[in-house]
Design an enzyme around this catalytic site. Structure first.
Site: not given
Ligand code: CAA
Length: 240
Positions: A14, A84, A147, A151
């Site tokens: 960005i 960030g 994060y 924010k």
């Molecule tokens: N809501 C509810 N449950 C969730 C979930 C959600 N949003 N995301 C993951 N889970 C659950 C999964 O279903 C899983 O459950 P089960 O074990 O019962 O299947 C459990 O949590 C573990 O999930 P992962 O397998 O994904 O676990 P992980 O340890 O490999 O990763 C994490 C965890 C790092 C949080 C990963 O899920 C992730 O990267 N999530 C995305 C987070 C996100 O949106 N980040 C934004 C980045 S971009 C940004 O930040 C820019 C911005 O300003 C928008």
């Protein structure tokens, strides 16, 4: 004379779109970056915008870096606190180090970026402070306690600065991008990203330029009465 704009994290994602959009709008632009020398060199070569290296988490480095920008271009009129990072993990696995890194860069880094330019803006009776917050500071996000806290903190910063700067002709506003097609979002696991896109009524990620155009508007003379506000650009994913 052209107004001077500083964009932190301004060589990628960005920030790069903000830097080039402001340059195209006639600003003299400086882009700061923390570590990726190759990307910064490529950005400068392609855009003609000079890149300055410092760590926004370090107050003294920020102050010295900004002094260097001002020596080259003149006093900073528009500051875009964009730099960030993410260190995503579910809270039960989040380490104190992951918490600290994100707070130091995303929240203290915003203080470190604005504080050195604030006295000059007050003296010159003009300033534009624009902080790039996030949809996840508004709604929270699984895996982003650190994060989302920073924010959300950005919104407190601009609402307070708006009150302090209004009489001095300074505005302070936040932009809350939704999920934008940048390296940061592409680093999210594919499966998770697909699920996120499914939650965006627009059916797609945003483009960095769509955020950059919000910045250009808030930086303009036309936006003088917009102060302490939050501009959300998220494809209808979340309303406040
Ligand atoms: N809501 C509810 N449950 C969730 C979930 C959600 N949003 N995301 C993951 N889970 C659950 C999964 O279903 C899983 O459950 P089960 O074990 O019962 O299947 C459990 O949590 C573990 O999930 P992962 O397998 O994904 O676990 P992980 O340890 O490999 O990763 C994490 C965890 C790092 C949080 C990963 O899920 C992730 O990267 N999530 C995305 C987070 C996100 O949106 N980040 C934004 C980045 S971009 C940004 O930040 C820019 C911005 O300003 C928008």
């Amino acid at each position: 004379m052209a107004r001077v704009a500083l964009v932190t994290g301004g060589t990628r994602g960005i920030g790069a779109a903000v830097s080039t959009t402001l340059k195209d709008a006639g600003y003299a632009v400086a882009a700061s970056y923390a570590g990726n020398d190759a990307a910064a060199a490529r950005f400068s070569e392609e855009t003609g915008i000079k890149a300055y290296k410092w760590d926004v988490a370090d107050y003294d480095a920020s102050k010295a870096g900004i002094a260097g920008v001002e020596a080259d271009l003149g006093p900073v009129d528009v500051v875009v606190a964009n730099a960030g990072i993410t260190r995503d993990a579910p809270f039960h696995r989040m380490t104190p180090e992951q918490w600290r890194q994100v707070v130091d860069t995303n929240l203290t880094g915003v203080f470190n970026t604005i504080h050195p330019v604030w006295p000059g803006m007050r003296e010159r009776k003009f300033g534009r402070v624009i902080v790039i917050s996030s949809i996840n500071g508004q709604k929270g996000q699984f895996g982003q306690v650190n994060y989302a806290a920073t924010k959300a903190g950005d919104l407190g910063i601009v609402k307070s600065l708006a009150q302090e700067g209004a009489r001095a002709g300074i505005t302070a506003n936040a932009i809350c991008p939704g999920y934008i097609a940048t390296e940061m979002v592409m680093a999210v696991p594919d499966k998770v990203r697909e699920a996120i896109i499914g939650q965006i009524p627009a059916g797609r990620l945003g483009e960095p330029e769509e955020i950059a155009r919000c910045v250009a508007f808030l930086a303009s003379e036309d936006a003088q009465f917009i102060n302490g506000s939050t501009l959300s650009a998220n494809g209808a994913q979340f309303f406040v």
